[in-house]
Design a protein around this motif. Structure first.
Motif, PDB file in Angstrom:
ATOM      1  N   ILE A 209      40.741  33.082  44.497  1.00 18.67           N
ATOM      2  CA  ILE A 209      40.389  32.067  45.489  1.00 18.67           C
ATOM      3  C   ILE A 209      38.882  31.819  45.548  1.00 18.67           C
ATOM      4  O   ILE A 209      38.437  30.794  46.084  1.00 18.67           O
ATOM      5  N   SER A 210      38.079  32.745  45.012  1.00 22.07           N
ATOM      6  CA  SER A 210      36.629  32.535  45.018  1.00 22.07           C
ATOM      7  C   SER A 210      36.183  31.602  43.894  1.00 22.07           C
ATOM      8  O   SER A 210      35.050  31.130  43.885  1.00 22.07           O
ATOM      9  N   THR A 211      37.078  31.324  42.939  1.00 21.52           N
ATOM     10  CA  THR A 211      36.753  30.437  41.817  1.00 21.52           C
ATOM     11  C   THR A 211      36.905  28.985  42.239  1.00 21.52           C
ATOM     12  O   THR A 211      37.914  28.594  42.829  1.00 21.52           O
ATOM     13  N   VAL A 212      35.906  28.187  41.942  1.00 17.54           N
ATOM     14  CA  VAL A 212      35.920  26.758  42.250  1.00 17.54           C
ATOM     15  C   VAL A 212      35.627  25.984  40.964  1.00 17.54           C
ATOM     16  O   VAL A 212      34.644  26.273  40.279  1.00 17.54           O
ATOM     17  N   ILE A 213      36.476  25.020  40.644  1.00 17.45           N
ATOM     18  CA  ILE A 213      36.276  24.184  39.460  1.00 17.45           C
ATOM     19  C   ILE A 213      35.861  22.797  39.916  1.00 17.45           C
ATOM     20  O   ILE A 213      36.567  22.135  40.686  1.00 17.45           O
ATOM     21  N   ILE A 214      34.724  22.367  39.432  1.00 19.21           N
ATOM     22  CA  ILE A 214      34.127  21.091  39.817  1.00 19.21           C
ATOM     23  C   ILE A 214      34.294  20.088  38.684  1.00 19.21           C
ATOM     24  O   ILE A 214      33.914  20.362  37.539  1.00 19.21           O
ATOM     25  N   ASP A 215      34.857  18.935  38.990  1.00 22.07           N
ATOM     26  CA  ASP A 215      34.914  17.836  38.024  1.00 22.07           C
ATOM     27  C   ASP A 215      33.638  17.021  38.171  1.00 22.07           C
ATOM     28  O   ASP A 215      33.463  16.296  39.159  1.00 22.07           O
ATOM     29  N   ALA A 216      32.746  17.168  37.201  1.00 28.42           N
ATOM     30  CA  ALA A 216      31.424  16.549  37.316  1.00 28.42           C
ATOM     31  C   ALA A 216      31.246  15.431  36.294  1.00 28.42           C
ATOM     32  O   ALA A 216      31.655  15.558  35.140  1.00 28.42           O
ATOM     33  N   ASP A 222      23.857  12.538  31.003  1.00 28.07           N
ATOM     34  CA  ASP A 222      24.820  12.307  29.918  1.00 28.07           C
ATOM     35  C   ASP A 222      25.826  13.458  29.844  1.00 28.07           C
ATOM     36  O   ASP A 222      26.140  13.958  28.768  1.00 28.07           O
ATOM     37  N   PHE A 223      26.322  13.858  31.025  1.00 27.38           N
ATOM     38  CA  PHE A 223      27.281  14.971  31.069  1.00 27.38           C
ATOM     39  C   PHE A 223      28.541  14.561  31.812  1.00 27.38           C
ATOM     40  O   PHE A 223      28.487  13.950  32.890  1.00 27.38           O
ATOM     41  N   SER A 224      29.668  14.919  31.247  1.00 26.52           N
ATOM     42  CA  SER A 224      30.962  14.738  31.891  1.00 26.52           C
ATOM     43  C   SER A 224      31.833  15.929  31.509  1.00 26.52           C
ATOM     44  O   SER A 224      32.088  16.149  30.320  1.00 26.52           O
ATOM     45  N   GLY A 225      32.231  16.713  32.486  1.00 25.49           N
ATOM     46  CA  GLY A 225      33.028  17.897  32.173  1.00 25.49           C
ATOM     47  C   GLY A 225      33.379  18.676  33.422  1.00 25.49           C
ATOM     48  O   GLY A 225      33.238  18.192  34.556  1.00 25.49           O
ATOM     49  N   GLN A 226      33.828  19.888  33.232  1.00 22.48           N
ATOM     50  CA  GLN A 226      34.275  20.741  34.327  1.00 22.48           C
ATOM     51  C   GLN A 226      33.410  21.999  34.408  1.00 22.48           C
ATOM     52  O   GLN A 226      33.158  22.642  33.393  1.00 22.48           O
ATOM     53  N   LEU A 227      33.000  22.311  35.619  1.00 22.12           N
ATOM     54  CA  LEU A 227      32.151  23.470  35.859  1.00 22.12           C
ATOM     55  C   LEU A 227      32.954  24.538  36.589  1.00 22.12           C
ATOM     56  O   LEU A 227      33.644  24.241  37.574  1.00 22.12           O
ATOM     57  N   MET A 228      32.870  25.770  36.117  1.00 25.35           N
ATOM     58  CA  MET A 228      33.534  26.880  36.805  1.00 25.35           C
ATOM     59  C   MET A 228      32.494  27.673  37.597  1.00 25.35           C
ATOM     60  O   MET A 228      31.570  28.240  37.026  1.00 25.35           O
ATOM     61  N   MET A 229      32.669  27.685  38.904  1.00 23.18           N
ATOM     62  CA  MET A 229      31.755  28.397  39.794  1.00 23.18           C
ATOM     63  C   MET A 229      32.492  29.540  40.480  1.00 23.18           C
ATOM     64  O   MET A 229      33.711  29.501  40.627  1.00 23.18           O
ATOM     65  N   SER A 230      31.730  30.536  40.912  1.00 26.22           N
ATOM     66  CA  SER A 230      32.303  31.671  41.636  1.00 26.22           C
ATOM     67  C   SER A 230      31.606  31.816  42.982  1.00 26.22           C
ATOM     68  O   SER A 230      30.391  32.014  43.042  1.00 26.22           O
ATOM     69  N   SER A 231      32.364  31.682  44.052  1.00 27.56           N
ATOM     70  CA  SER A 231      31.849  31.811  45.426  1.00 27.56           C
ATOM     71  C   SER A 231      30.652  30.903  45.686  1.00 27.56           C
ATOM     72  O   SER A 231      29.599  31.358  46.159  1.00 27.56           O
ATOM     73  N   PRO A 232      30.751  29.611  45.390  1.00 30.17           N
ATOM     74  CA  PRO A 232      29.612  28.722  45.630  1.00 30.17           C
ATOM     75  C   PRO A 232      29.438  28.419  47.110  1.00 30.17           C
ATOM     76  O   PRO A 232      30.323  28.697  47.938  1.00 30.17           O
ATOM     77  N   GLY A 233      28.300  27.831  47.425  1.00 27.25           N
ATOM     78  CA  GLY A 233      28.073  27.307  48.759  1.00 27.25           C
ATOM     79  C   GLY A 233      28.296  25.806  48.740  1.00 27.25           C
ATOM     80  O   GLY A 233      28.886  25.259  47.808  1.00 27.25           O
TER      81      GLY A 233
END
Length: 475
Positions: A209-216, A222-233
């Motif tokens: 549940i601490s993992t957050v995936i961002i569609d950026a 010039d970036f389009s992709g998915q970011l994997m974050m852990s416990s972001p603010g």
């Protein structure tokens, strides 16, 4: 007696006092900080360090940029720029420098905030990423005078961070400035964690549940992709201010203001007339420079650096800031709490020296203190023992210290020198002479005036009487 104790044991007692203070007060504090695990260092290769990132940026390895670090405080950058302002080959060019601050475990003071703000305003670039520390203090200054219109949303349960009711003056002012009033307004308040179940049922998600995936989708990079974050603010951006969002969470996310890991009233990220949730990456333009604010540190760490499209995003980020040209990238290690005592003391010491060197007033105070201390030491250092047994009554006018007393004909000085002559002329060692009874010393002196002066310590005698008695004394 009291003077003898102070003379013989004063320095030892003072040293003992300092040791007691160090052991009972200073040392426990340092040990407590030193027990914190080391993390987010570009020099270490543990899972929570950033050696992979540094390797891809460093011109000496896989990158094209010159990598440097600072361990004192960011104000040293401003100091270097001032010193090298008129040089033909400066080591630091502000508009060709990127300052990277990953994880803010110690607060920035007002002086540091002013230095950071001045650096960006002069054309420098800053990447600041934090999710559990004090990033809001980096651009705060006195009473928030140096705000860059973006900050981390803070929790509501930390002491001093519980907000007033929405009708309070504080909340009204915050909302009037364009900020969300959720969380505390004090920059010392730590961030609230963001939870987002976007892509939860897909294989790319870790199931934590601490993992957050961002569609950026960030066009300017010039970036389009998915970011994997852990416990972001989560970030809050002032409406119509200098900052703008670059990447957002989904609208199904929630901001855990009360730290119970359960979404409640006022914690949702749904926005009408938008497909975006809450900001996690933003850009603020200050003067000629810019600040990239990211509400997560994990994407830079060795564990997450190569997850999903994190690596591509970070490389595109530095290409964007450097305009695809080789530049100087400085990692700020001064905000990290070191894991061992020696490193902690080293960093703290350099921080203090950096702060003093950056302030003319503090520098003058420090210089004056050093000079005063040296003078005190010189006054208390005794001259070497005289090897020749010479005696001259007029030597009584000299002090045994390198810096003479104000009253250079002090009776105690005359008494000390004469009694030394008596000891030498009678062939006693210092130890033997100290063991003699007063009656025996009276026999050696013979002269009543000398007995009154030396033994009885009478104060009403004139110097002329004493000098004549000493001149007439013979063994």
């Amino acid at each position: 007696m009291r003077g003898r104790i102070r003379r013989e044991y004063g320095s030892k007692l003072f040293a003992l006092f300092i040791v007691i203070i160090m052991v009972t007060v200073v040392y426990p504090v340092l040990i407590n900080n030193a027990n914190n695990p080391s993390q987010l260092s570009v020099y270490d290769d543990d899972w929570n360090d950033m050696s992979l990132l540094a390797s891809d940026l460093n011109v000496e390895e896989n990158g094209k940029h010159e990598i440097k670090t600072i361990v004192s405080r960011p104000s040293i950058i401003t100091k270097i720029s001032e010193v090298e302002k008129n040089t033909t080959q400066p080591t630091l060019v502000t508009n060709q420098t990127i300052l990277v601050i990953i994880g803010v475990e110690r607060m920035y003071n007002e002086y540091d905030s002013e230095a950071l703000h001045s650096f960006v305003k002069s054309g420098g670039k800053v990447v600041i990423a934090d999710d559990s520390g004090y990033a809001n203090t980096a651009f705060h200054g006195q009473a928030g005078a140096l705000e860059i219109d973006v900050k981390l949303r803070t929790n509501k349960v930390q002491s001093g961070c519980v907000p007033e009711k929405t009708t309070s003056l504080t909340s009204t002012v915050l909302e009037g400035m364009g900020y969300d009033s959720g969380g505390g307004s004090d920059p010392k308040c730590k961030p609230a964690q963001l939870y987002d179940f976007n892509h939860w049922d897909e294989n790319i998600h870790t199931g934590n549940i601490s993992t957050v995936i961002i569609d950026a989708n960030i066009e300017r990079m010039d970036f389009s992709g998915q970011l994997m974050m852990s416990s972001p603010g989560a970030l809050t951006i002032k409406q119509g201010g200098k900052a703008e969002g670059l990447a957002w969470s989904s609208q199904e996310a929630f901001i855990d203001y009360n730290q119970d890991k359960v979404g409640g009233a006022g914690e949702g990220t749904y926005r009408e007339n938008s497909t975006n949730g809450v900001e996690v990456i933003s850009e603020a333009n200050i003067g000629e420079g810019k600040v990239i604010f990211i509400s997560d540190t994990s994407i830079f760490t060795n564990r997450y650096y190569e997850q999903l499209d994190n690596k591509e995003f970070i490389n595109k980020l530095f290409e964007y800031l450097s305009e695809s040209e080789p530049q100087t990238i400085i990692f700020d290690e001064s905000r990290h709490i070191q894991s061992d005592l020696i490193s902690l003391v080293y960093v703290q010491l350099f921080g203090i020296l950096g702060h003093i060197s950056s302030s003319e007033v503090l520098g003058l105070i420090m210089l004056g203190s050093i000079i005063l201390l040296m003078q005190i030491v010189m006054m208390r250092v005794e001259n070497p023992s005289v090897w020749r047994h010479l005696f001259n009554i007029y030597e009584g006018r000299l002090s045994r210290f390198r810096v003479p007393h104000a009253h250079y004909i002090h009776p105690e000085t005359i008494k000390e020198i004469f009694i030394e002559k008596v000891r030498i002329d009678n062939g006693f060692t210092r130890e033997e002479f100290e063991m003699l009874a007063s009656s025996k010393i009276e026999e050696l002196l013979e002269d009543p005036i000398l007995i009154r002066f030396i033994i009885n310590n009478e104060k009403n005698m004139t110097l002329k009487q004493v000098e004549e008695a000493i001149k007439g004394w013979k063994k």
